[in-house]
Motif scaffolding. Structure first.
Motif, PDB file in Angstrom:
ATOM      1  N   THR A 245      40.172  41.923  41.715  1.00  0.00           N
ATOM      2  CA  THR A 245      39.942  41.163  40.471  1.00  0.00           C
ATOM      3  C   THR A 245      39.132  41.984  39.478  1.00  0.00           C
ATOM      4  O   THR A 245      39.507  42.096  38.301  1.00  0.00           O
ATOM      5  CB  THR A 245      39.223  39.824  40.770  1.00  0.00           C
ATOM      6  N   ALA A 246      38.048  42.581  39.970  1.00  0.00           N
ATOM      7  CA  ALA A 246      37.218  43.374  39.052  1.00  0.00           C
ATOM      8  C   ALA A 246      38.052  44.523  38.492  1.00  0.00           C
ATOM      9  O   ALA A 246      37.969  44.856  37.304  1.00  0.00           O
ATOM     10  CB  ALA A 246      35.992  43.906  39.793  1.00  0.00           C
ATOM     11  N   CYS A 247      38.892  45.091  39.340  1.00  0.00           N
ATOM     12  CA  CYS A 247      39.712  46.234  38.933  1.00  0.00           C
ATOM     13  C   CYS A 247      40.741  45.833  37.868  1.00  0.00           C
ATOM     14  O   CYS A 247      40.841  46.463  36.808  1.00  0.00           O
ATOM     15  CB  CYS A 247      40.393  46.775  40.194  1.00  0.00           C
ATOM     16  N   GLU A 248      41.470  44.750  38.116  1.00  0.00           N
ATOM     17  CA  GLU A 248      42.509  44.414  37.130  1.00  0.00           C
ATOM     18  C   GLU A 248      41.925  43.869  35.828  1.00  0.00           C
ATOM     19  O   GLU A 248      42.423  44.174  34.746  1.00  0.00           O
ATOM     20  CB  GLU A 248      43.606  43.500  37.716  1.00  0.00           C
ATOM     21  N   LEU A 249      40.846  43.081  35.930  1.00  0.00           N
ATOM     22  CA  LEU A 249      40.276  42.537  34.680  1.00  0.00           C
ATOM     23  C   LEU A 249      39.645  43.656  33.846  1.00  0.00           C
ATOM     24  O   LEU A 249      39.775  43.686  32.615  1.00  0.00           O
ATOM     25  CB  LEU A 249      39.243  41.444  34.980  1.00  0.00           C
ATOM     26  N   LYS A 250      39.005  44.579  34.538  1.00  0.00           N
ATOM     27  CA  LYS A 250      38.388  45.703  33.823  1.00  0.00           C
ATOM     28  C   LYS A 250      39.471  46.542  33.140  1.00  0.00           C
ATOM     29  O   LYS A 250      39.336  46.910  31.966  1.00  0.00           O
ATOM     30  CB  LYS A 250      37.569  46.537  34.807  1.00  0.00           C
ATOM     31  N   SER A 251      40.559  46.795  33.856  1.00  0.00           N
ATOM     32  CA  SER A 251      41.665  47.567  33.258  1.00  0.00           C
ATOM     33  C   SER A 251      42.228  46.864  32.032  1.00  0.00           C
ATOM     34  O   SER A 251      42.720  47.515  31.120  1.00  0.00           O
ATOM     35  CB  SER A 251      42.834  47.723  34.223  1.00  0.00           C
ATOM     36  N   ALA A 252      42.177  45.528  32.054  1.00  0.00           N
ATOM     37  CA  ALA A 252      42.733  44.774  30.922  1.00  0.00           C
ATOM     38  C   ALA A 252      41.717  44.632  29.791  1.00  0.00           C
ATOM     39  O   ALA A 252      42.000  43.996  28.774  1.00  0.00           O
ATOM     40  CB  ALA A 252      43.177  43.392  31.395  1.00  0.00           C
ATOM     41  N   GLY A 253      40.528  45.173  29.989  1.00  0.00           N
ATOM     42  CA  GLY A 253      39.518  45.121  28.923  1.00  0.00           C
ATOM     43  C   GLY A 253      38.745  43.817  28.881  1.00  0.00           C
ATOM     44  O   GLY A 253      38.071  43.503  27.893  1.00  0.00           O
ATOM     45  N   VAL A 254      38.798  43.027  29.971  1.00  0.00           N
ATOM     46  CA  VAL A 254      38.049  41.762  30.018  1.00  0.00           C
ATOM     47  C   VAL A 254      36.594  42.065  30.399  1.00  0.00           C
ATOM     48  O   VAL A 254      36.333  42.964  31.203  1.00  0.00           O
ATOM     49  CB  VAL A 254      38.698  40.808  31.067  1.00  0.00           C
ATOM     50  N   ASP A 255      35.661  41.300  29.832  1.00  0.00           N
ATOM     51  CA  ASP A 255      34.241  41.445  30.166  1.00  0.00           C
ATOM     52  C   ASP A 255      34.026  40.819  31.547  1.00  0.00           C
ATOM     53  O   ASP A 255      33.943  39.596  31.680  1.00  0.00           O
ATOM     54  CB  ASP A 255      33.420  40.712  29.084  1.00  0.00           C
ATOM     55  N   VAL A 256      33.969  41.667  32.582  1.00  0.00           N
ATOM     56  CA  VAL A 256      33.865  41.138  33.949  1.00  0.00           C
ATOM     57  C   VAL A 256      32.600  41.656  34.625  1.00  0.00           C
ATOM     58  O   VAL A 256      32.249  42.830  34.500  1.00  0.00           O
ATOM     59  CB  VAL A 256      35.132  41.480  34.776  1.00  0.00           C
TER      60      VAL A 256
END
Ligand code: MRU
Length: 393
Positions: A245-256
Motif C-alpha cells: 500500500t505504501a509503495c503504490e500510493l507513494k508511486s501515485a503521488g498520494v500523501d501516505v
C-alpha cells in the motif's frame, strides 16, 4: 521472469499472454525492492503463486484464477484434440464412409467434451484449494465452469469452448476495473478534501486490477485534487500495508504515512483520521466481514473514537450463502511468517507455539457501511446487502 524499472503504476497486476498461453503477474513478494513480472503456465505454478501471495488480494486472486483456468483449459483441449485425432486416424484409416464419419464425429465430440470437462473440473478444484477465505477465488472459477458446462450442453466443440472461456476471463477482469471505479465514486461521496484516511493491509491496485477497492476513493480523490492524508497500517505479519500500500500510493503521488499496526489507535485519538476504508475477502449475509488480520482491531478503535468504518466490497465478495462471520473459514498460515520471515535471525524462541490466522471477522455492528459498486449498504445488512446484490446496473 523479467525485472522492470519505473513506477509500479505502469504495470498490470494480472495479465494474460495469449501467445505464450500463460498468466503474467507482478510477483508481490518481491515488492517494494524489485518489480518482477513472472509467467505462470502449469496448475502448480498458478496454485503456488496464489498460496505464496505472489498474487494476492481477493479480486486479483479471482482474476488470476479465471486466467489460470483458461490457460489450463487450452492445454487440456490441445492434448485431447491431439489424442483423438491420432486415435481416429488409427482406427478408421482408409475405411470411413460419409455416414460413419458423421456419426463418429458426433460421438467423438461428446467424448471429447467429457474428457475435457473431467480434467477441467480437476484443475478447477485444485486451484480453488489454494486459499480458503477470499470468496472471489471460487466465485471466478464457478463462473468459468458455468460457461464450460453451458457450452457443453449446447454441443459446442472444444475450440469454441476455449473462445468462450477466454471471453469470460477477460470479462471478469474488465468488470473488476469498472466495479472498483464505481466503489470509488460512492466512497468519495463519504469524505471531503483534506481528510485523513486510514487503511489496513492492501486493498489497492495490487489487490485488484486498477483502482483497488479501499484505495479507489483515494485514487479518484487524487485525480480530483482532494489532497487526502493517508495512514497505511504496516499489517503484520506479511506487511502488505508497508510493502504494497505504501509503495503504490507513494508511486501515485498520494500523501501516505506508514504506521505500525499498534499505532492506529494513536493516530485516531490524535484526530488525524476522518474515515477508515478497508477491503474484504468475504462478507457474510449479516454484514460480518472477513478481512486481513488486524482489521477488527481497527474497527474497535474507530468505534471508540467515533470514526466511520467503511468496508469496500465488490458484490462478488458478498457471500449471501454464508449467514454470519462464524461460518467463514479463516486461513491459518505457517508460524514462520511471524517468527522468522523478514528477519536476519529468528525473533522468537525456537519451536515456540504460534497462532497465525491470516484474517479476522469484524462484527457487523462495528461497520458503518459497506460500499459496493451498486451503492452503499447500511444496517440492517441482511436487507441492504440482498437488495444491492440483486441490483443490475
Ligand atoms: O492475504 P492477502 O494479502 O490476500 O489479504 C488481502 C486482504 O485482506 C485485502 O484487504 C482483501 O483481499 C481485499 S482486496 C481488494
Amino acid at each position: 521472469m523479467s525485472t522492470l524499472s519505473g513506477s509500479i503504476m505502469e504495470y498490470e497486476t494480472v495479465a494474460l499472454d495469449e501467445k505464450e498461453n500463460c498468466v503474467l503477474i507482478i510477483d508481490q513478494t518481491k515488492l517494494p525492492g524489485k518489480t518482477e513480472i513472472i509467467r505462470l503456465k502449469s496448475a502448480q505454478e498458478i496454485w503456488n503463486a496464489i498460496y505464496l501471495l505472489k498474487v494476492r488480494g481477493a479480486p486479483a486472486i479471482g482474476v488470476s484464477a479465471a486466467f489460470g483456468i483458461y490457460v489450463l483449459a487450452r492445454q487440456i483441449a490441445g492434448e485431447i484434440v491431439g489424442q483423438s485425432t491420432r486415435q481416429l486416424a488409427g482406427q478408421f484409416a482408409g475405411q470411413i464412409t460419409g455416414q460413419i464419419a458423421q456419426h463418429t464425429a458426433g460421438e467423438e465430440k461428446e467424448a471429447e467434451f467429457e474428457a475435457f470437462y473431467r480434467r477441467f473440473k480437476e484443475q478447477k478444484e485444485y486451484l480453488d484449494s489454494a486459499r480458503p477465505t477470499a470468496v472471489n477465488l471460487s466465485w471466478a472459477l464457478n463462473r468459468m465452469e458455468r460457461v464450460c458446462l453451458q457450452a457443453g450442453r449446447e454441443g459446442k466443440g472444444l475450440s469454441e469452448i476455449i473462445e468462450l472461456l477466454h471471453r469470460e476471463a477477460v470479462k471478469i477482469k474488465e468488470e473488476d476495473i469498472q466495479v472498483c471505479r464505481s466503489i470509488g465514486e460512492y466512497g468519495l461521496g463519504l469524505v471531503k478534501p483534506g481528510d485523513g484516511i486510514l487503511t489496513h493491509c492492501n486493498a489497492g491496485r495490487l489487490a485488484a486490477c486498477r483502482y483497488g477497492t479501499a484505495t479507489a476513493p483515494i485514487y479518484l480523490g487524487q485525480e480530483r485534487g482532494y489532497h487526502f492524508r493517508v495512514f497505511a497500517d504496516e499489517t503484520r505479519p506479511l506487511l502488505q500495508g508497508a510493502r504494497l500500500t505504501a509503495c503504490e500510493l507513494k508511486s501515485a503521488g498520494v500523501d501516505v504515512t506508514l504506521i505500525c499496526d499498534n499505532m492506529s489507535a494513536t493516530v485516531m485519538k490524535n484526530g488525524w483520521v476522518n474515515a477508515i476504508f478497508v477491503g474484504c475477502d468475504r462478507v457474510a449475509a449479516n454484514g460480518d466481514t472477513a478481512n486481513k488480520i488486524g482489521t477488527s482491531m481497527v474497527a474497535i478503535a474507530a468505534r471508540r473514537y467515533g470514526i466511520p468504518f467503511y468496508v469496500c466490497a465488490p458484490t462478488a465478495t458478498i457471500d449471501l450463502a454464508t449467514p454470519t462471520g462464524a461460518e467463514i473459514r479463516i486461513e491459518e498460515r505457517p508460524g514462520e511468517e511471524v517468527t522468522k520471515m523478514w528477519y536476519k535471525e529468528p525473533m522468537a524462541p525456537e519451536d515456540v507455539k504460534v497462532f497465525n490466522p491470516a484474517f479476522d471477522v469484524t462484527d457487523n455492528e462495528l461497520v458503518t457501511a459497506i460500499i459496493t459498486e451498486n451503492g452503499i449498504a447500511e444496517a440492517p445488512f441482511e436487507n441492504s446487502l440482498q437488495k444491492l446484490c440483486r441490483t443490475q446496473k
